[in-house]
Structure formats: C-alpha cells, structure tokens
Design a protein around this motif. Structure first.
Motif, mmCIF file in Angstrom:
data_model
loop_
_atom_site.group_PDB
_atom_site.id
_atom_site.type_symbol
_atom_site.label_atom_id
_atom_site.label_comp_id
_atom_site.label_asym_id
_atom_site.label_seq_id
_atom_site.Cartn_x
_atom_site.Cartn_y
_atom_site.Cartn_z
ATOM 1 N N THR A 6 28.842 36.053 1.769
ATOM 2 C CA THR A 6 29.892 36.044 2.782
ATOM 3 C C THR A 6 31.150 35.380 2.230
ATOM 4 N N ARG A 7 32.245 35.635 2.939
ATOM 5 C CA ARG A 7 33.527 35.040 2.563
ATOM 6 C C ARG A 7 34.004 34.100 3.651
ATOM 7 N N VAL A 9 37.630 32.249 5.444
ATOM 8 C CA VAL A 9 39.076 32.143 5.607
ATOM 9 C C VAL A 9 39.385 30.652 5.621
ATOM 10 N N SER A 87 30.103 33.577 12.849
ATOM 11 C CA SER A 87 30.729 32.692 11.879
ATOM 12 C C SER A 87 30.799 31.277 12.437
ATOM 13 N N PHE A 109 31.990 35.749 6.911
ATOM 14 C CA PHE A 109 32.442 37.150 6.917
ATOM 15 C C PHE A 109 31.650 37.957 5.894
ATOM 16 N N GLU A 114 35.573 43.589 6.653
ATOM 17 C CA GLU A 114 36.908 43.427 6.054
ATOM 18 C C GLU A 114 37.997 43.310 7.118
ATOM 19 N N TYR A 117 37.871 39.917 8.643
ATOM 20 C CA TYR A 117 38.336 38.935 7.669
ATOM 21 C C TYR A 117 39.871 38.922 7.604
#
Length: 139
Positions: A6-7, A9, A87, A109, A114, A117
């Motif tokens: 996952t990413r 922010v 999240s 994310f 996308e 995100y």
C-alpha cells in the motif's frame, strides 16, 4: 504495521500557532467541521464517528471512522473507510520555535485505488489550507 503493498499520502505543514491550539482544531467537533467536514467526532479512543459531506453520484458522502490513537497535544489517529478504502489518518504535532509542525499521513492505499490516492493528495492539501484559516480565528 505498514503493508508494503500500500501507499501513503503525507502532507506536512508548519503553523504559526502553539500545539495546544492546533490540537483543539483537530479534536473539537465544531472546529473540525470548519476545516474538514460535518462530523460527530468525540475525542475518545475506540469511539466510532462519521465525517459527512453532501452526497454526489455513486457516493452517499459518508466516511466511517474510529479513533485509534489519542496522545493529547501530540498524536491523533483514526480509521477512514469509504468506497472500499480502509485507511488510517494520523496527525503528529511537533512544537517548533515558530509554532507547530503538523505531519499528516493517510496510510492504506492499494495499487487499485489510484483515484482515491490522487484525491487524498489533493484533498489533504486543501483541508490543511482550511485548517490554517480556522486557526487564525481560534482563541
């Protein structure tokens, strides 16, 4: 623990206000409404709450949340669940000579999210800009 698939922010901003004032804006329902969204937030670890905005096509405008971490004046974290996104949003406050440094991180994310995100990247920049305006009016 962070999932490597996952990413996150991350938005960081310095405010010329003491941490106590920033904390109030992050944790008082009436102030949260001014910079983020309508809500039924209460500063109680484990408490579920909702953030609400006007519905749009294909979305009812509700974000389901739960307070995860409360370290008064320093760290606030809550889950953020909507449209398949699960999240966690974490605010970390650090006192500086000029006021407070805020580190906001929203984790979780997945690669197939996308649009969420990118939306969060844009949204948190805007929200923290509104937070600055709210802080100027808080006693």
């Amino acid at each position: 623990m962070t999932n490597p698939d996952t990413r996150s922010v991350i938005v960081e901003k310095d405010f010329p206000h003491p941490p106590e004032k920033v904390w109030r804006a992050l944790t008082e329902s009436s102030l949260i409404e001014q910079w983020l969204m309508k809500n039924d937030f209460q500063l109680v670890a484990g408490r579920a709450f909702q953030l609400r905005m006007d519905p749009v096509p294909n979305w009812n405008g509700v974000i389901d949340c739960q307070v995860v971490t409360v370290d008064p004046g320093k760290t606030l974290a809550y889950t953020w669940g909507t449209l398949g996104l699960e999240s966690v949003v974490t605010f970390t406050l650090t006192r500086t000579d000029a006021g407070t440094h805020v580190h906001m991180e929203q984790t979780g994310f997945r690669p197939d999210q996308e649009a969420a995100y990118k939306g969060a990247n844009y949204g948190w920049q805007a929200f923290l800009g509104k937070l600055e305006h709210v802080l100027t009016s808080v006693e």
